[in-house]
Design a protein around this motif. Structure first.
Motif, short mmCIF file in Angstrom:
data_model
loop_
_atom_site.label_atom_id
_atom_site.label_comp_id
_atom_site.label_asym_id
_atom_site.label_seq_id
_atom_site.Cartn_x
_atom_site.Cartn_y
_atom_site.Cartn_z
N LEU A 48 -12.94 -57.25 -11.12
CA LEU A 48 -14.04 -56.89 -12.21
C LEU A 48 -15.24 -57.27 -11.69
O LEU A 48 -16.36 -56.44 -11.97
N VAL A 49 -15.62 -58.38 -11.46
CA VAL A 49 -16.97 -58.95 -11.07
C VAL A 49 -17.52 -58.15 -9.69
O VAL A 49 -18.81 -57.80 -9.86
N THR A 50 -16.81 -57.96 -8.72
CA THR A 50 -17.40 -57.32 -7.48
C THR A 50 -17.36 -55.84 -7.81
O THR A 50 -18.49 -55.27 -7.17
N THR A 51 -16.78 -55.17 -8.75
CA THR A 51 -16.84 -53.75 -8.99
C THR A 51 -17.94 -53.48 -9.92
O THR A 51 -18.81 -52.81 -9.36
N VAL A 52 -18.30 -54.42 -10.67
CA VAL A 52 -19.36 -54.37 -11.53
C VAL A 52 -20.65 -54.65 -10.75
O VAL A 52 -21.61 -53.80 -10.94
N GLY A 53 -20.67 -55.70 -9.88
CA GLY A 53 -21.78 -56.00 -8.87
C GLY A 53 -22.20 -54.74 -8.02
O GLY A 53 -23.23 -54.43 -7.80
N ILE A 54 -21.16 -53.97 -7.61
CA ILE A 54 -21.46 -52.97 -6.68
C ILE A 54 -21.99 -51.76 -7.45
O ILE A 54 -22.91 -51.07 -6.96
N LEU A 55 -21.52 -51.50 -8.57
CA LEU A 55 -22.04 -50.37 -9.47
C LEU A 55 -23.42 -50.75 -9.92
O LEU A 55 -24.16 -49.72 -9.75
N VAL A 56 -23.82 -51.71 -9.97
CA VAL A 56 -25.19 -52.00 -10.44
C VAL A 56 -25.92 -52.15 -9.31
O VAL A 56 -27.04 -51.57 -9.26
N MET A 57 -25.70 -52.39 -8.12
CA MET A 57 -26.14 -52.24 -6.92
C MET A 57 -26.52 -50.63 -6.60
O MET A 57 -27.63 -50.26 -6.39
N VAL A 58 -25.41 -49.74 -6.75
CA VAL A 58 -25.85 -48.55 -6.43
C VAL A 58 -26.77 -47.94 -7.55
O VAL A 58 -27.40 -47.09 -7.25
N TYR A 59 -26.67 -48.20 -8.81
CA TYR A 59 -27.45 -47.83 -10.14
C TYR A 59 -28.98 -48.01 -9.57
O TYR A 59 -29.77 -47.34 -9.68
N SER A 60 -29.22 -49.45 -9.20
CA SER A 60 -30.54 -49.65 -9.09
C SER A 60 -30.99 -49.27 -7.91
O SER A 60 -32.29 -48.97 -7.74
N MET A 64 -34.30 -46.85 -8.19
CA MET A 64 -35.66 -47.24 -7.53
C MET A 64 -35.94 -46.56 -6.08
O MET A 64 -36.83 -46.74 -5.46
N CYS A 65 -35.20 -45.50 -6.02
CA CYS A 65 -35.49 -44.56 -4.56
C CYS A 65 -36.87 -44.05 -4.65
O CYS A 65 -37.33 -43.55 -3.74
N HIS A 66 -37.39 -43.71 -5.85
CA HIS A 66 -38.72 -42.79 -6.04
C HIS A 66 -39.84 -43.88 -6.04
O HIS A 66 -40.90 -43.25 -5.97
N ASP A 67 -39.60 -44.96 -6.11
CA ASP A 67 -40.64 -45.95 -6.04
C ASP A 67 -41.15 -46.34 -4.65
O ASP A 67 -40.56 -46.65 -3.70
#
Length: 67
Positions: A48-60, A64-67
């Motif tokens: 659970l923790v690693t999956t949520v961590g990877i999803l947060v990393m992909v979302y962020s 932030m890709c346009h900044d």
């Protein structure tokens, strides 16, 4: 996350994984063992923790890709 899934598949074959790493303060009548115990709850929380961590990393990263 990959390690969590590998341990999860190993845990389905056995009930729990217990690994002693070393003995700390070895005496003749007293021995304190240091090790790992991986049970089903530990594996569920690890996945659970690693999956949520990877999803947060992909979302962020995509946010932030346009900044």
């Amino acid at each position: 996350m990959f390690v969590s899934f590998v341990l999860f598949w190993r845990q389905t074959a056995t009930h729990s994984i217990q690994q002693y790493l070393w003995a700390w303060i070895p005496k003749s009548d007293f021995r304190l063992k240091i090790g790992l115990l991986i049970d089903p709850l530990t594996l569920v929380m690890s996945i659970l923790v690693t999956t949520v961590g990877i999803l947060v990393m992909v979302y962020s990263d995509s946010y932030m890709c346009h900044d």
